[in-house]
Design a protein around this motif. Structure first.
Motif, PDB file in Angstrom:
ATOM      1  N   GLU A 209      11.735  -3.084 -21.034  1.00 46.27           N
ATOM      2  CA  GLU A 209      12.924  -3.783 -21.529  1.00 46.27           C
ATOM      3  C   GLU A 209      13.694  -4.456 -20.391  1.00 46.27           C
ATOM      4  O   GLU A 209      14.401  -5.446 -20.604  1.00 46.27           O
ATOM      5  N   GLU A 210      13.521  -3.950 -19.157  1.00 42.23           N
ATOM      6  CA  GLU A 210      14.161  -4.546 -17.991  1.00 42.23           C
ATOM      7  C   GLU A 210      13.230  -5.497 -17.245  1.00 42.23           C
ATOM      8  O   GLU A 210      13.660  -6.184 -16.322  1.00 42.23           O
ATOM      9  N   HIS A 211      11.944  -5.499 -17.609  1.00 43.58           N
ATOM     10  CA  HIS A 211      10.926  -6.223 -16.860  1.00 43.58           C
ATOM     11  C   HIS A 211      10.964  -5.785 -15.391  1.00 43.58           C
ATOM     12  O   HIS A 211      11.038  -6.590 -14.461  1.00 43.58           O
ATOM     13  N   ARG A 212      10.845  -4.473 -15.213  1.00 38.75           N
ATOM     14  CA  ARG A 212      10.962  -3.900 -13.877  1.00 38.75           C
ATOM     15  C   ARG A 212      10.128  -2.619 -13.789  1.00 38.75           C
ATOM     16  O   ARG A 212       9.964  -1.899 -14.782  1.00 38.75           O
ATOM     17  N   VAL A 213       9.576  -2.351 -12.594  1.00 42.84           N
ATOM     18  CA  VAL A 213       8.897  -1.086 -12.336  1.00 42.84           C
ATOM     19  C   VAL A 213       9.643  -0.362 -11.221  1.00 42.84           C
ATOM     20  O   VAL A 213      10.194  -0.988 -10.311  1.00 42.84           O
ATOM     21  N   TYR A 214       9.634   0.963 -11.310  1.00 39.60           N
ATOM     22  CA  TYR A 214      10.324   1.806 -10.340  1.00 39.60           C
ATOM     23  C   TYR A 214       9.291   2.559  -9.497  1.00 39.60           C
ATOM     24  O   TYR A 214       8.306   3.093 -10.037  1.00 39.60           O
ATOM     25  N   LEU A 215       9.531   2.632  -8.192  1.00 37.63           N
ATOM     26  CA  LEU A 215       8.617   3.273  -7.264  1.00 37.63           C
ATOM     27  C   LEU A 215       9.205   4.565  -6.707  1.00 37.63           C
ATOM     28  O   LEU A 215      10.420   4.789  -6.757  1.00 37.63           O
ATOM     29  N   SER A 216       8.317   5.400  -6.148  1.00 34.44           N
ATOM     30  CA  SER A 216       8.728   6.724  -5.689  1.00 34.44           C
ATOM     31  C   SER A 216       9.690   6.670  -4.503  1.00 34.44           C
ATOM     32  O   SER A 216      10.428   7.629  -4.263  1.00 34.44           O
ATOM     33  N   ASP A 217       9.698   5.573  -3.760  1.00 34.36           N
ATOM     34  CA  ASP A 217      10.600   5.482  -2.612  1.00 34.36           C
ATOM     35  C   ASP A 217      11.998   4.991  -3.011  1.00 34.36           C
ATOM     36  O   ASP A 217      12.848   4.740  -2.151  1.00 34.36           O
ATOM     37  N   GLY A 218      12.222   4.832  -4.312  1.00 36.97           N
ATOM     38  CA  GLY A 218      13.523   4.391  -4.800  1.00 36.97           C
ATOM     39  C   GLY A 218      13.650   2.894  -4.995  1.00 36.97           C
ATOM     40  O   GLY A 218      14.632   2.415  -5.565  1.00 36.97           O
ATOM     41  N   SER A 219      12.656   2.136  -4.547  1.00 37.98           N
ATOM     42  CA  SER A 219      12.700   0.687  -4.715  1.00 37.98           C
ATOM     43  C   SER A 219      12.218   0.295  -6.105  1.00 37.98           C
ATOM     44  O   SER A 219      11.650   1.103  -6.845  1.00 37.98           O
ATOM     45  N   THR A 220      12.445  -0.963  -6.462  1.00 31.25           N
ATOM     46  CA  THR A 220      11.991  -1.481  -7.740  1.00 31.25           C
ATOM     47  C   THR A 220      11.332  -2.843  -7.530  1.00 31.25           C
ATOM     48  O   THR A 220      11.552  -3.502  -6.510  1.00 31.25           O
ATOM     49  N   GLU A 221      10.526  -3.240  -8.502  1.00 32.65           N
ATOM     50  CA  GLU A 221       9.892  -4.557  -8.495  1.00 32.65           C
ATOM     51  C   GLU A 221      10.152  -5.212  -9.850  1.00 32.65           C
ATOM     52  O   GLU A 221       9.778  -4.656 -10.894  1.00 32.65           O
TER      53      GLU A 221
ATOM     54  N   LEU B 261       0.835  -1.201   0.000  1.00 33.14           N
ATOM     55  CA  LEU B 261       0.000   0.000   0.000  1.00 33.14           C
ATOM     56  C   LEU B 261       0.871   1.252   0.000  1.00 33.14           C
ATOM     57  O   LEU B 261       2.005   1.250   0.458  1.00 33.14           O
ATOM     58  N   GLY B 262       0.310   2.333  -0.522  1.00 31.51           N
ATOM     59  CA  GLY B 262       1.064   3.578  -0.597  1.00 31.51           C
ATOM     60  C   GLY B 262       2.258   3.495  -1.517  1.00 31.51           C
ATOM     61  O   GLY B 262       3.237   4.230  -1.349  1.00 31.51           O
ATOM     62  N   ALA B 263       2.169   2.630  -2.513  1.00 32.02           N
ATOM     63  CA  ALA B 263       3.289   2.407  -3.439  1.00 32.02           C
ATOM     64  C   ALA B 263       3.001   3.112  -4.758  1.00 32.02           C
ATOM     65  O   ALA B 263       2.197   2.641  -5.560  1.00 32.02           O
ATOM     66  N   ARG B 264       3.650   4.229  -4.983  1.00 31.98           N
ATOM     67  CA  ARG B 264       3.421   4.987  -6.215  1.00 31.98           C
ATOM     68  C   ARG B 264       4.477   4.616  -7.246  1.00 31.98           C
ATOM     69  O   ARG B 264       5.672   4.857  -7.047  1.00 31.98           O
ATOM     70  N   VAL B 265       4.038   4.030  -8.332  1.00 35.68           N
ATOM     71  CA  VAL B 265       4.942   3.666  -9.423  1.00 35.68           C
ATOM     72  C   VAL B 265       5.255   4.920 -10.231  1.00 35.68           C
ATOM     73  O   VAL B 265       4.346   5.639 -10.661  1.00 35.68           O
ATOM     74  N   THR B 266       6.522   5.186 -10.438  1.00 35.52           N
ATOM     75  CA  THR B 266       6.929   6.379 -11.174  1.00 35.52           C
ATOM     76  C   THR B 266       7.404   6.087 -12.585  1.00 35.52           C
ATOM     77  O   THR B 266       7.398   6.961 -13.441  1.00 35.52           O
ATOM     78  N   ARG B 267       7.829   4.831 -12.821  1.00 33.68           N
ATOM     79  CA  ARG B 267       8.352   4.515 -14.158  1.00 33.68           C
ATOM     80  C   ARG B 267       8.231   3.033 -14.441  1.00 33.68           C
ATOM     81  O   ARG B 267       8.448   2.203 -13.561  1.00 33.68           O
ATOM     82  N   LEU B 268       7.871   2.730 -15.678  1.00 34.72           N
ATOM     83  CA  LEU B 268       7.878   1.352 -16.160  1.00 34.72           C
ATOM     84  C   LEU B 268       9.096   1.170 -17.061  1.00 34.72           C
ATOM     85  O   LEU B 268       9.418   2.052 -17.865  1.00 34.72           O
ATOM     86  N   ALA B 269       9.748   0.036 -16.923  1.00 35.01           N
ATOM     87  CA  ALA B 269      10.890  -0.285 -17.784  1.00 35.01           C
ATOM     88  C   ALA B 269      10.650  -1.656 -18.400  1.00 35.01           C
ATOM     89  O   ALA B 269      11.186  -2.669 -17.927  1.00 35.01           O
TER      90      ALA B 269
ATOM     91  N   GLU C 155      -0.503   7.692 -18.337  1.00 32.42           N
ATOM     92  CA  GLU C 155       0.806   8.361 -18.363  1.00 32.42           C
ATOM     93  C   GLU C 155       1.970   7.390 -18.203  1.00 32.42           C
ATOM     94  O   GLU C 155       2.984   7.494 -18.909  1.00 32.42           O
ATOM     95  N   LEU C 156       1.867   6.459 -17.262  1.00 33.85           N
ATOM     96  CA  LEU C 156       2.948   5.497 -17.052  1.00 33.85           C
ATOM     97  C   LEU C 156       3.226   4.698 -18.315  1.00 33.85           C
ATOM     98  O   LEU C 156       4.377   4.523 -18.726  1.00 33.85           O
ATOM     99  N   ALA C 157       2.156   4.193 -18.921  1.00 33.17           N
ATOM    100  CA  ALA C 157       2.323   3.368 -20.123  1.00 33.17           C
ATOM    101  C   ALA C 157       2.877   4.186 -21.275  1.00 33.17           C
ATOM    102  O   ALA C 157       3.808   3.759 -21.980  1.00 33.17           O
ATOM    103  N   ALA C 158       2.316   5.375 -21.481  1.00 37.92           N
ATOM    104  CA  ALA C 158       2.753   6.198 -22.609  1.00 37.92           C
ATOM    105  C   ALA C 158       4.220   6.588 -22.477  1.00 37.92           C
ATOM    106  O   ALA C 158       4.975   6.559 -23.462  1.00 37.92           O
ATOM    107  N   SER C 159       4.647   6.944 -21.265  1.00 32.07           N
ATOM    108  CA  SER C 159       6.041   7.359 -21.072  1.00 32.07           C
ATOM    109  C   SER C 159       7.011   6.190 -21.246  1.00 32.07           C
ATOM    110  O   SER C 159       8.204   6.403 -21.472  1.00 32.07           O
ATOM    111  N   ALA C 160       6.485   4.951 -21.158  1.00 29.89           N
ATOM    112  CA  ALA C 160       7.329   3.772 -21.372  1.00 29.89           C
ATOM    113  C   ALA C 160       7.301   3.304 -22.820  1.00 29.89           C
ATOM    114  O   ALA C 160       7.868   2.251 -23.144  1.00 29.89           O
ATOM    115  N   GLY C 161       6.634   4.068 -23.685  1.00 35.36           N
ATOM    116  CA  GLY C 161       6.594   3.721 -25.101  1.00 35.36           C
ATOM    117  C   GLY C 161       5.534   2.696 -25.457  1.00 35.36           C
ATOM    118  O   GLY C 161       5.534   2.155 -26.569  1.00 35.36           O
ATOM    119  N   ILE C 162       4.606   2.401 -24.526  1.00 38.43           N
ATOM    120  CA  ILE C 162       3.530   1.452 -24.793  1.00 38.43           C
ATOM    121  C   ILE C 162       2.429   2.175 -25.571  1.00 38.43           C
ATOM    122  O   ILE C 162       2.051   3.300 -25.235  1.00 38.43           O
TER     123      ILE C 162
END
Length: 412
Positions: A84-96, A74-82, A242-249
């Motif tokens: 090509e890396e099969h990874r998502v980046y979160l606002s707290d600096g962590s990744t999934e 909870l409270g996990a804001r995704v800031t970027r999709l990658a 926005e997340l998808a578009a900025s990732a080129g989807i």
């Protein structure tokens, strides 16, 4: 297999639940931007109308997720999709990291470009924080105006009336529920809303909003000015792309998906209010659930599962007014369709069937809940009702018996 689902609304949670029913034994992570576990969005209306704690509308107990093998963040804001890396980046600096990514980011309230719409006391409603802010304001004021005469606007009007407020609904188009009703049905609904103490103004777009001391003034094009203590804007939503578009989807109005709910990026899927299938973004719960169930089956190993678009249906219950709108209620080419109607304004009842070559393709049913199920079944079965058109809307016709007999005769 690591599944990461971005969004814990009904679409995201339904994907997770359905995916667990297979033999894949997936590792599921559910990311939520909100600090709340999943709650059905329509329950926000109940929260606004009453005094309950937010936990009262939570769908599952806190331990449900762990018991079902779902890791909820909870409270996990995704800031970027990658992708090509099969990874998502979160606002707290962590990744999934993920093997499969599901975008269930939903939609945001659309605030039209009206001067003054950002004034204090003007709200949108899309999440728990919005609902709590609206409720808090409603307890402090005497009047409210709702801009938008759609499903959400009408539900909101009743919720605010529960606090004793004088409530007005403003719809820029000539009738309430312009997508779900025709002129005659909207007139009966307007009458019913007036009986419940809700004022209705139609056909008047809002030109600007002016903060006026402790209150607000709404100026209407070709209409009066309306003074009020608070405003809730309910004129529609915009998919959160926005997340998808900025990732080129690939995106149109929503994130473009095929009949497997797959996006243009490998191993990335989208469902619900953010997904655009065959040129449409329905923005309604039945479509979100249908898409999520199909994707859940695919992720559970059912590679043959495909999504086909639903027959759109919406339901509304406004202090005793039961309303259902199914399928094509206002076809663009009326010459290809016929309509049969039974109307009783004094009883706030209205039934309209739209037919094409003896088949029901759309219906409006107001004030008669018992008819909705049988009519929906006739639409879904594409039943030929030739010769019965007028009788189907008659008050003394046993519609349920007709559906049963029709099913027996046609082996369904």
């Amino acid at each position: 297999m690591r599944f990461v689902i971005v969004g814990n609304g009904i679409a995201g949670v339904t994907v997770a639940r359905t995916a667990l029913q297979g033999d894949q034994n997936p590792d599921i992570t559910l990311l939520s931007r909100e600090p709340y576990a999943y709650y059905p969005r329509p329950r926000l209306i109940d929260l606004i109308a009453g005094d309950d704690d937010p936990s009262s509308i939570q769908q599952y107990p806190d331990d449900w997720y762990a018991k079902h093998g779902i890791r909820q963040v909870l409270g996990a804001r995704v800031t970027r999709l990658a992708p090509e890396e099969h990874r998502v980046y979160l606002s707290d600096g962590s990744t999934e990291a993920y093997d499969v990514l599901v975008l269930a980011t939903g939609a945001a309230s659309w605030m039209p470009p009206v001067p003054g719409i950002d004034s204090p006391g003007v709200f949108g409603l899309r999440n728990m924080a919005d609902a709590l802010a609206i409720r808090q304001r409603a307890k402090q004021v005497r009047s409210a105006a709702i801009i938008g005469g759609g499903l959400l606007g009408l539900d909101l009007s009743v919720a605010l009336r529960a606090h004793g407020l004088d409530v007005s609904v403003i719809e820029l188009l000539p009738r309430l529920l312009p997508r779900q009703l025709d002129d005659a049905g909207a007139e009966i609904l307007c009458h019913a809303m007036s009986e419940r103490g809700v004022g209705v103004l139609t056909g008047h777009p809002c030109s600007h909003i002016r903060a006026d001391g402790d209150g607000l003034t709404i100026a209407l094009e070709d209409g009066p000015e309306l003074r009020t203590d608070m405003i809730v804007v309910a004129v529609g939503v915009r998919p959160e792309v926005e997340l998808a578009a900025s990732a080129g989807i690939a995106c149109g109005r929503g994130v473009l998906v095929d009949d497997h709910l797959a996006t243009s990026a490998a191993d990335v899927y989208a469902v619900g209010d953010v997904a655009e299938f065959d040129g449409r973004v329905w923005g309604i719960i039945p479509a979100a659930v249908a898409q999520a169930r199909v994707l859940g089956r695919i992720l559970a190993g059912d590679t043959g599962a495909t999504y086909t678009d639903i027959v759109p249906s919406t339901t509304l219950k406004v202090t005793g007014i039961d309303l259902a709108s199914l399928g094509e209620v206002n076809p663009a080419d009326e010459t290809a369709y016929t309509a049969v109607v039974n109307s009783d304004e004094h009883a706030n009842r209205y039934c309209k069937l739209v037919l094409r070559q003896g088949h029901i393709v759309g219906a409006i049913v107001m004030g008669d809940r018992e008819r909705v199920g049988p009519i929906s079944q006739l639409i879904n079965e594409d039943a030929d009702v030739s010769g019965y058109e007028e009788r189907l809307v008659a008050d003394d016709f046993d519609l349920r018996a007709f559906v049963r007999e029709h099913a027996k005769a046609h082996g369904s």
